[in-house]
Design a protein around this motif. Structure first.
Motif, PDB file in Angstrom:
ATOM      1  N   THR A   1       0.836  -1.202   0.000  1.00 16.95           N
ATOM      2  CA  THR A   1       0.000   0.000   0.000  1.00 16.95           C
ATOM      3  C   THR A   1       0.869   1.250   0.000  1.00 16.95           C
ATOM      4  O   THR A   1       0.586   2.212  -0.714  1.00 16.95           O
ATOM      5  CB  THR A   1      -0.914   0.005   1.247  1.00 16.95           C
ATOM      6  N   HIS A   2       1.932   1.202   0.752  1.00 21.19           N
ATOM      7  CA  HIS A   2       2.846   2.351   0.814  1.00 21.19           C
ATOM      8  C   HIS A   2       3.503   2.586  -0.559  1.00 21.19           C
ATOM      9  O   HIS A   2       3.628   3.726  -1.012  1.00 21.19           O
ATOM     10  CB  HIS A   2       3.907   2.124   1.891  1.00 21.19           C
TER      11      HIS A   2
ATOM     12  N   SER B   1       3.034   5.804  -2.994  1.00 18.06           N
ATOM     13  CA  SER B   1       4.211   6.527  -3.439  1.00 18.06           C
ATOM     14  C   SER B   1       4.205   6.675  -4.967  1.00 18.06           C
ATOM     15  O   SER B   1       4.506   7.746  -5.502  1.00 18.06           O
ATOM     16  CB  SER B   1       5.472   5.790  -2.982  1.00 18.06           C
ATOM     17  N   LEU B   2       3.879   5.596  -5.675  1.00 17.80           N
ATOM     18  CA  LEU B   2       3.796   5.642  -7.140  1.00 17.80           C
ATOM     19  C   LEU B   2       2.712   6.622  -7.586  1.00 17.80           C
ATOM     20  O   LEU B   2       2.894   7.393  -8.538  1.00 17.80           O
ATOM     21  CB  LEU B   2       3.516   4.255  -7.710  1.00 17.80           C
ATOM     22  N   TYR B   3       1.588   6.597  -6.882  1.00 21.27           N
ATOM     23  CA  TYR B   3       0.490   7.506  -7.196  1.00 21.27           C
ATOM     24  C   TYR B   3       0.924   8.960  -7.020  1.00 21.27           C
ATOM     25  O   TYR B   3       0.701   9.808  -7.882  1.00 21.27           O
ATOM     26  CB  TYR B   3      -0.721   7.188  -6.313  1.00 21.27           C
ATOM     27  N   SER B   4       1.588   9.243  -5.897  1.00 23.24           N
ATOM     28  CA  SER B   4       2.050  10.609  -5.622  1.00 23.24           C
ATOM     29  C   SER B   4       3.075  11.052  -6.657  1.00 23.24           C
ATOM     30  O   SER B   4       3.071  12.206  -7.110  1.00 23.24           O
ATOM     31  CB  SER B   4       2.670  10.696  -4.229  1.00 23.24           C
TER      32      SER B   4
END
Length: 107
Positions: A3-4, A8-11
């Motif tokens: 999930t982290h 991070s990829l999304y951000s």
């Protein structure tokens, strides 16, 4: 942990899109600034012809405002003329239109 990483990829992708958008906006702003600089303020503000309407147009507007049915009456008159013309064409026999030079050219 997954999930982290996903967050991070999304951000990271979101920041990349934001940077691209900001770069495009800055490019367009520079183009706009160059265009505005190319216009001299003197030439833009000296155009007086668009500040007022011609007198002839103002007179026609005043005439139409005093007689609001003028356009309706004109439309009715044109429709009546069209009906009379249609009736007279239906009543009169069809005449052959001849042009003197027509036979010489096409025959």
């Amino acid at each position: 942990m997954a999930t982290h990483e996903a967050s991070s990829l999304y951000s990271e992708e979101k920041a990349k899109l934001l940077r691209d958008s900001v770069a495009k906006i800055e490019d367009k702003n520079q183009i706009l600034e160059k265009f505005m600089e190319s216009l001299s303020s003197d030439s833009v503000y000296k155009i007086d012809m668009f500040k007022s309407l011609p007198d002839a147009l103002l007179e026609k507007c005043a005439f139409l405002s005093v007689r609001p049915d003028t356009v309706k009456n004109l439309v009715r008159a044109m429709q009546a003329r069209n009906r009379r013309s249609s009736r007279s064409r239906r009543r009169s026999p069809r005449r052959k239109t001849s042009f003197p030079f027509h036979d010489r050219i096409w025959n």
